[in-house]
Design a protein around this motif. Structure first.
Motif, mmCIF file in Angstrom:
data_model
loop_
_atom_site.group_PDB
_atom_site.id
_atom_site.type_symbol
_atom_site.label_atom_id
_atom_site.label_comp_id
_atom_site.label_asym_id
_atom_site.label_seq_id
_atom_site.Cartn_x
_atom_site.Cartn_y
_atom_site.Cartn_z
ATOM 1 N N ALA A 1 0.827 -1.214 0.000
ATOM 2 C CA ALA A 1 0.000 0.000 0.000
ATOM 3 C C ALA A 1 0.859 1.261 0.000
ATOM 4 C CB ALA A 1 -0.935 -0.005 1.206
ATOM 5 N N GLY A 2 2.093 1.143 0.485
ATOM 6 C CA GLY A 2 3.022 2.267 0.422
ATOM 7 C C GLY A 2 2.827 3.350 1.467
ATOM 8 N N VAL A 3 2.041 3.104 2.505
ATOM 9 C CA VAL A 3 1.850 4.131 3.543
ATOM 10 C C VAL A 3 3.172 4.382 4.253
ATOM 11 C CG1 VAL A 3 -0.619 3.856 3.920
ATOM 12 C CG2 VAL A 3 0.990 2.317 5.072
ATOM 13 N N LYS A 4 3.387 5.632 4.682
ATOM 14 C CA LYS A 4 4.660 6.043 5.257
ATOM 15 C C LYS A 4 4.479 6.608 6.660
ATOM 16 C CE LYS A 4 7.116 5.435 1.385
ATOM 17 N NZ LYS A 4 8.267 4.504 1.288
ATOM 18 N N GLY A 5 5.613 6.804 7.332
ATOM 19 C CA GLY A 5 5.615 7.461 8.634
ATOM 20 C C GLY A 5 4.930 6.658 9.718
ATOM 21 N N LEU A 6 4.963 5.337 9.623
ATOM 22 C CA LEU A 6 4.237 4.491 10.561
ATOM 23 C C LEU A 6 4.959 4.371 11.900
ATOM 24 C CD1 LEU A 6 3.335 1.530 8.158
ATOM 25 C CD2 LEU A 6 1.889 3.488 8.773
ATOM 26 N N THR A 7 4.184 4.322 12.970
ATOM 27 C CA THR A 7 4.675 3.909 14.277
ATOM 28 C C THR A 7 4.104 2.525 14.528
ATOM 29 O OG1 THR A 7 4.806 6.165 15.146
ATOM 30 C CG2 THR A 7 4.681 4.374 16.753
ATOM 31 N N VAL A 8 4.974 1.565 14.844
ATOM 32 C CA VAL A 8 4.531 0.184 15.019
ATOM 33 C C VAL A 8 4.870 -0.288 16.424
ATOM 34 C CG1 VAL A 8 4.698 -2.196 14.206
ATOM 35 C CG2 VAL A 8 4.859 -0.304 12.566
#
Length: 234
Positions: free
Chosen positions: A43-50
């Motif tokens: 999906a290419g989503v960015k800036g994730l906190t996991v």
């Protein structure tokens, strides 16, 4: 209510956005939602906190999202045998919030139970306690830890029914239960969907009220995905 979706990408449709907080179940490489992680990568989503115990290994599990630079921060208790995780952290490319394993599990459980914070002795006098509120109870010092409420939870289970009741198998239960409960939306990847009413209520580890969407991820599908991934790398 049938919560089953035809694919991982379909199950995540409309849920993903940049800069979101994702709680991911799994411990090491046990009980990780491989197909959902791959769909997030695609999906290419960015800036994730996991928030997860660890980030898989290089090129596998959450390690895929590190390779594609989609994760800006990990909330975890173990770097593990993940050289890219270590490299990004030491070079300042990746934020890392270390949590003792029990504290991380309790932060997820607390978030799912509507508890905003709790006091614990674990980490007192170490870097874990820096910047956190301290309070004495009965002559002992404790630090305040905040509950985790994620925008999205992704977990892996063994069996589910169409209502989302989940059964985990052996050690694959690990962080999956608290991770599932702390998400505003929970998507579960399961090995098998069984008919409604066929699960013994006493064997259900997570009630369907916590699960919003389900996708079937068989062993064969994951093997096929890894094979395609290796060919793409070559």
């Amino acid at each position: 209510m049938n919560k089953v979706y035809p694919s991982a990408s379909a199950a995540l449709e409309g849920l993903l956005q940049d800069n979101m907080l994702i709680a991911a179940g799994g411990f090491g490489l046990c009980g990780i939602p491989e197909l959902l992680i791959a769909a997030i990568r695609d999906a290419g989503v960015k800036g994730l906190t996991v928030a997860s115990n660890n980030a898989g290994v290089d090129g596998f599990g959450l390690g895929q999202l590190l390779e594609t630079r989609q994760v800006k921060k990990m909330i975890s208790s173990y770097v593990g045998e993940n050289a890219e995780f270590m490299r990004q952290y030491l070079s300042g490319e990746l934020e890392l919030e270390f949590n003792p394993q029990g504290t991380l599990a309790e932060r997820m459980r607390a978030g799912g139970a509507g508890i905003p914070g709790f006091y614990t002795k674990t980490g007192v006098g170490t870097v874990i306690a820096e910047g956190k509120e301290h309070h004495d109870f009965d002559g002992q010092t404790y630090i305040l830890e905040r509950g985790i409420v994620a925008d999205l939870s992704i977990v892996k289970a063994w069996k589910a029914d169409p209502s989302g009741n989940l059964v985990f198998r052996k050690t694959a239960r690990n962080f999956n239960v608290p991770a599932a409960t702390c998400g505003k939306v929970c998507v579960a990847e399961v090995e098998e969907v069984v008919p409604l009413g066929s699960l013994d209520p006493d064997t259900i580890h997570l009630p369907g009220i916590y699960v919003h969407r389900i996708v079937t991820g068989t062993h064969e599908k994951r093997i096929e995905q890894r094979t395609v991934r290796k060919k793409e790398a070559v």
